[in-house]
Write an enzyme that holds these catalytic residues in place. Structure first.
Site, PDB file in Angstrom:
ATOM      1  N   ASP A  51       0.842  -1.199   0.000  1.00  0.00           N
ATOM      2  CA  ASP A  51       0.000   0.000   0.000  1.00  0.00           C
ATOM      3  C   ASP A  51       0.875   1.246   0.000  1.00  0.00           C
ATOM      4  O   ASP A  51       1.418   1.637   1.032  1.00  0.00           O
ATOM      5  CB  ASP A  51      -0.912  -0.023   1.236  1.00  0.00           C
ATOM      6  CG  ASP A  51      -1.749   1.242   1.374  1.00  0.00           C
ATOM      7  OD1 ASP A  51      -1.751   2.068   0.435  1.00  0.00           O
ATOM      8  OD2 ASP A  51      -2.393   1.401   2.431  1.00  0.00           O
ATOM      9  N   GLU A 130      30.845  10.162   6.312  1.00  0.00           N
ATOM     10  CA  GLU A 130      31.285   9.960   7.695  1.00  0.00           C
ATOM     11  C   GLU A 130      30.109  10.309   8.603  1.00  0.00           C
ATOM     12  O   GLU A 130      29.967  11.439   9.059  1.00  0.00           O
ATOM     13  CB  GLU A 130      32.488  10.845   8.028  1.00  0.00           C
ATOM     14  CG  GLU A 130      33.720  10.578   7.181  1.00  0.00           C
ATOM     15  CD  GLU A 130      34.856  11.540   7.490  1.00  0.00           C
ATOM     16  OE1 GLU A 130      34.662  12.453   8.332  1.00  0.00           O
ATOM     17  OE2 GLU A 130      35.926  11.405   6.891  1.00  0.00           O
ATOM     18  N   GLU A 132      28.038  10.604  11.809  1.00  0.00           N
ATOM     19  CA  GLU A 132      28.201  10.635  13.258  1.00  0.00           C
ATOM     20  C   GLU A 132      26.852  10.369  13.933  1.00  0.00           C
ATOM     21  O   GLU A 132      25.800  10.607  13.343  1.00  0.00           O
ATOM     22  CB  GLU A 132      28.751  11.994  13.698  1.00  0.00           C
ATOM     23  CG  GLU A 132      30.131  12.285  13.120  1.00  0.00           C
ATOM     24  CD  GLU A 132      30.564  13.730  13.288  1.00  0.00           C
ATOM     25  OE1 GLU A 132      31.754  14.013  13.055  1.00  0.00           O
ATOM     26  OE2 GLU A 132      29.708  14.584  13.607  1.00  0.00           O
ATOM     27  N   GLU A 212      33.578  10.508  19.187  1.00  0.00           N
ATOM     28  CA  GLU A 212      33.607  11.834  18.571  1.00  0.00           C
ATOM     29  C   GLU A 212      33.693  12.919  19.647  1.00  0.00           C
ATOM     30  O   GLU A 212      33.816  12.642  20.826  1.00  0.00           O
ATOM     31  CB  GLU A 212      32.389  12.045  17.667  1.00  0.00           C
ATOM     32  CG  GLU A 212      32.710  11.927  16.173  1.00  0.00           C
ATOM     33  CD  GLU A 212      33.709  12.955  15.668  1.00  0.00           C
ATOM     34  OE1 GLU A 212      33.889  13.997  16.317  1.00  0.00           O
ATOM     35  OE2 GLU A 212      34.312  12.726  14.597  1.00  0.00           O
ATOM     36  N   GLU A 220      31.582   7.757  15.841  1.00  0.00           N
ATOM     37  CA  GLU A 220      31.687   7.716  14.380  1.00  0.00           C
ATOM     38  C   GLU A 220      32.298   6.393  13.964  1.00  0.00           C
ATOM     39  O   GLU A 220      33.245   5.903  14.587  1.00  0.00           O
ATOM     40  CB  GLU A 220      32.555   8.866  13.869  1.00  0.00           C
ATOM     41  CG  GLU A 220      32.737   8.884  12.347  1.00  0.00           C
ATOM     42  CD  GLU A 220      33.524  10.105  11.871  1.00  0.00           C
ATOM     43  OE1 GLU A 220      33.229  11.218  12.354  1.00  0.00           O
ATOM     44  OE2 GLU A 220      34.436   9.934  11.042  1.00  0.00           O
ATOM     45  N   HIS A 269      30.098  14.454   6.983  1.00  0.00           N
ATOM     46  CA  HIS A 269      31.029  14.905   5.953  1.00  0.00           C
ATOM     47  C   HIS A 269      31.073  13.851   4.855  1.00  0.00           C
ATOM     48  O   HIS A 269      31.253  12.660   5.128  1.00  0.00           O
ATOM     49  CB  HIS A 269      32.427  15.097   6.545  1.00  0.00           C
ATOM     50  CG  HIS A 269      32.430  15.961   7.778  1.00  0.00           C
ATOM     51  ND1 HIS A 269      33.354  15.820   8.790  1.00  0.00           N
ATOM     52  CD2 HIS A 269      31.620  16.976   8.157  1.00  0.00           C
ATOM     53  CE1 HIS A 269      33.119  16.705   9.729  1.00  0.00           C
ATOM     54  NE2 HIS A 269      32.060  17.422   9.380  1.00  0.00           N
ATOM     55  N   ARG A 339      39.377  22.597   8.299  1.00  0.00           N
ATOM     56  CA  ARG A 339      38.083  22.017   8.629  1.00  0.00           C
ATOM     57  C   ARG A 339      37.012  23.060   8.922  1.00  0.00           C
ATOM     58  O   ARG A 339      35.872  22.714   9.220  1.00  0.00           O
ATOM     59  CB  ARG A 339      38.238  21.039   9.800  1.00  0.00           C
ATOM     60  CG  ARG A 339      39.056  19.819   9.423  1.00  0.00           C
ATOM     61  CD  ARG A 339      39.411  18.936  10.621  1.00  0.00           C
ATOM     62  NE  ARG A 339      40.355  17.907  10.221  1.00  0.00           N
ATOM     63  CZ  ARG A 339      40.026  16.675   9.845  1.00  0.00           C
ATOM     64  NH1 ARG A 339      38.759  16.320   9.827  1.00  0.00           N
ATOM     65  NH2 ARG A 339      40.952  15.800   9.499  1.00  0.00           N
ATOM     66  N   GLU A 358      35.734  16.946   0.082  1.00  0.00           N
ATOM     67  CA  GLU A 358      34.894  16.597   1.233  1.00  0.00           C
ATOM     68  C   GLU A 358      33.892  17.730   1.475  1.00  0.00           C
ATOM     69  O   GLU A 358      34.286  18.848   1.805  1.00  0.00           O
ATOM     70  CB  GLU A 358      35.766  16.395   2.471  1.00  0.00           C
ATOM     71  CG  GLU A 358      34.982  16.104   3.735  1.00  0.00           C
ATOM     72  CD  GLU A 358      35.854  16.172   4.985  1.00  0.00           C
ATOM     73  OE1 GLU A 358      35.371  15.786   6.052  1.00  0.00           O
ATOM     74  OE2 GLU A 358      37.006  16.653   4.884  1.00  0.00           O
ATOM     75  N   ARG A 360      31.219  19.320   3.781  1.00  0.00           N
ATOM     76  CA  ARG A 360      31.134  19.168   5.222  1.00  0.00           C
ATOM     77  C   ARG A 360      29.818  19.638   5.851  1.00  0.00           C
ATOM     78  O   ARG A 360      29.633  19.507   7.054  1.00  0.00           O
ATOM     79  CB  ARG A 360      32.307  19.926   5.881  1.00  0.00           C
ATOM     80  CG  ARG A 360      33.658  19.307   5.539  1.00  0.00           C
ATOM     81  CD  ARG A 360      34.813  20.106   6.113  1.00  0.00           C
ATOM     82  NE  ARG A 360      34.802  20.215   7.567  1.00  0.00           N
ATOM     83  CZ  ARG A 360      35.213  19.271   8.412  1.00  0.00           C
ATOM     84  NH1 ARG A 360      35.653  18.114   7.931  1.00  0.00           N
ATOM     85  NH2 ARG A 360      35.176  19.471   9.711  1.00  0.00           N
TER      86      ARG A 360
END
Length: 470
Positions: A51, A130, A132, A212, A220, A269, A339, A358, A360
Site C-alpha cells: 500500500d 562519515e 556521526e 567523537e 563515528e 562529511h 576544517r 569533502e 562538510r
C-alpha cells in the site's frame, strides 16, 4: 547475485523468512516480510504488492497499489532476526505501467548514476560519508497542548559528573573534548566494535571507528567509499545496524543532528570523487593537488549550496548545528586541510586515487539516496558550466573579522530558508530527469507542511524563560 543465486544462497543459509526493505521519501527504511517459500525466480520480475498510500510523501489513497521488486545484488542474511531471514533492498514499481516510481529515492540515485555516464564526463561517482551519531542510555520526549519536553541521559554525560551512581566512577568526557580518548573515558569502544563487525559481516568495508567530540556518547564509524547507489544502500544498513546493536546492548542510538545544546552536533562529511575508465579524475596540478575538473565540481557545490541544504541538511534540527561561529562549517568556501571550510580537500595521501573533495555541511538526518544524487548533480553542473569556485580560504574562518567575512557567503539559517532556495534553484536537479518536478514539489510541500509549519505552531520551552514575565 542473480535471482537463481539468491535462491541458492537462501537455501544454503536455511532462510525461513524473506524481508524486503525500501526507503520512504523523507529517508527512513520500511520493510515487509514473507515466509521464504513465497520467493521464486519470478518474484524478481513480478514483485510483491504493498500500500503506497501509507508511506510518507507517496501515493494518494485512490492510487495506492504499488510493487516492490527485490534487487538480487543486495541479498544478505539479516543479522538481527531470531529466525534466519533473507533480506533484500527493493526498487518500487507501478503495478499497471511497470514503470519505476518517480518518488522512490533509490530510483533517483540510480538515475543520477545513469545521467553521469550519459554526460561522458565520468562513469563512476564515489561517495564516502562519515556519519556521526549519539549512543544514549535513556531518552524521553513529548509535546502536548500544555507541555513540551525532552530528557536525555548518558552514563558518559558530563552533566552526570556529580550524580550519585553508587558508585560514580568519573571518566565523563568533557564538553567538546570527547575526541579520541582511550577507555575508560571512551566507554563505547566495544559497542562500536560490535557495530563495525556486524557491518563487515554483511559486506560493508569499515575503515575505522572512534569516539567523537561531544560528551554523552557521540561516535563515528567510517565506511569505505563506494559507487553512489551502493553507498546509499550501505548507509541504510549502517543506520539499521547502529540502532539495533545499540538496542541489543540496552542503549539507544540517534542520527539527529543536534540533540544536545552547547556541545557538538552530528554531521555527515561526505567525500566525493569522479572516475572514468578506472582512473581518478580529481587529481591534478591545481590547488591542493586537484584537477581543474575537481575545482569546477567544487564551484558547482558552492553555487548550489543553498538549494542543496534543503536536501543534505533537511530537518529543522539541522539548523541548530549549522550556526555561524560554532563547530559546523556554515561559510561557503573551500580549502585544503582547513576544517572550518564547507568544502575541504583532504591531504592525507599523495596518491591520485585518494584525491577527493569533502563536503562538510550535510548531516546524517538526510536521505542518502537523495543527498548523494543532489550533490553529484550540483558538482556536474559546475563541471559542465566551468563554474569557478573562486580563491581558496586557508585561514581559520571562525577567527576572521567582519570585514574579511563580508564577502564569504554562508548557508541558510533555517530549513525554511533552504526550502525557499531550493524552490528558486532546482534546474540543476532536473537534468537527465534525475529529480522529477513531481518529486521536488512533493519534497517542498512535505517539509513545509509536516515539519516547518508544525514547528512554527508550537511554543518552545526556552520562550517561557524569555517571555513569561513580560
Amino acid at each position: 547475485m542473480t535471482p537463481k543465486e539468491v535462491l541458492e544462497f537462501s537455501k544454503k543459509n536455511n532462510a525461513k523468512m524473506l524481508d524486503l526493505k525500501f526507503m520512504d521519501f523523507p529517508g527512513i527504511w520500511q520493510h515487509t516480510s514473507f515466509p521464504i517459500p513465497q520467493l521464486e525466480e519470478s518474484s524478481f520480475e513480478n514483485g510483491f504488492g504493498f500500500d503506497g498510500s501509507s508511506i510518507r510523501g507517496w501515493q494518494p489513497i485512490h492510487a495506492s497499489d504499488m510493487l516492490l521488486i527485490p534487487d538480487p545484488a543486495t541479498a544478505v542474511m539479516d543479522p538481527f532476526t531470531k529466525e534466519p531471514t533473507l533480506s533484500m533492498i527493493c526498487n518500487v514499481v507501478d503495478p499497471i505501467t511497470k514503470e519505476r516510481y518517480s518518488r522512490d529515492p533509490r530510483y533517483i540515485a540510480q538515475k543520477a548514476e545513469a545521467y553521469l555516464k550519459s554526460t561522458g564526463i565520468a562513469d563512476t561517482s564515489y561517495m564516502g560519508p562519515e556519519a556521526e551519531f549519539f549512543i544514549f542510555d535513556d531518552i524521553r520526549y513529548d509535546t502536548k497542548e500544555q507541555c513540551s519536553y525532552y530528557f536525555i541521559d548518558s552514563k558518559e554525560g558530563k552533566w552526570n559528573s556529580g550524580k550519585e551512581e553508587n558508585p560514580n566512577l568519573g571518566y565523563k568526557p568533557r564538553y567538546k573534548e570527547g575526541y579520541f580518548p582511550v577507555p575508560p573515558t571512551d566507554s563505547l569502544m566495544d559497542i562500536r566494535a560490535e557495530m563495525s563487525l556486524t557491518m563487515m559481516a554483511i559486506g560493508i568495508d569499515i575503515e575505522c571507528q572512534h569516539h567523537e567530540v561531544a560528551t554523552a556518547g557521540q561516535c563515528e564509524i567510517d565506511m569505505r567509499f563506494a559507487p553512489l547507489t551502493k553507498c546509499a544502500d550501505n548507509l541504510m544498513w549502517y543506520k539499521y545496524i547502529v540502532k539495533n546493536v545499540a538496542r541489543r546492548n540496552n542503549k539507544t542510538a540517534t542520527f539527529m543532528p543536534k540533540p544536545i545544546w552547547n556541545d557538538n552536533g552530528s554531521g555527515m562529511h561526505t567525500h566525493q570523487s569522479l572516475w572514468k575508465g578506472g582512473k581518478p579524475l580529481f587529481a591534478g596540478n591545481a590547488y591542493g593537488g586537484l584537477s581543474q575538473l575537481a575545482l569546477y565540481y567544487i564551484g558547482g557545490i558552492l553555487k548550489h549550496a543553498h538549494a542543496l541544504a534543503a536536501i543534505v541538511a533537511p530537518t529543522t534540527n539541522s539548523y541548530k548545528r549549522l550556526v555561524p561561529g560554532f563547530e559546523a562549517p556554515v561559510n561557503l568556501a573551500y580549502s585544503s586541510r582547513n576544517r572550518s571550510a564547507s568544502v575541504r580537500v583532504p591531504m592525507y595521501s599523495p596518491s591520485p586515487k585518494a584525491k577527493r573533495v569533502e563536503v562538510r555541511f550535510p548531516d546524517p538526518s538526510c536521505n542518502g539516496y537523495l543527498a548523494f544524487a543532489a550533490m553529484l548533480l550540483a558538482g556536474l553542473d559546475g563541471v559542465q558550466n566551468k563554474i569557478d569556485p573562486g580563491e581558496p580560504l586557508d585561514k581559520d574562518i571562525y577567527a576572521l573579522g567582519p570585514e574579511e567575512l563580508k564577502n564569504v557567503p554562508s548557508l541558510p539559517g533555517s530549513l525554511e530558508d533552504a526550502l525557499d532556495a531550493l524552490e528558486k534553484d532546482q534546474d540543476f536537479l532536473l537534468k537527465g530527469d534525475v529529480f522529477t518536478q513531481d518529486a521536488i514539489d512533493m519534497w517542498l510541500e512535505y517539509k513545509r507542511e509536516k515539519e516547518v509549519n508544525q514547528m512554527r505552531l508550537r511554543p518552545h520551552p526556552y520562550e517561557f524563560g524569555l517571555y513569561f514575565d513580560i
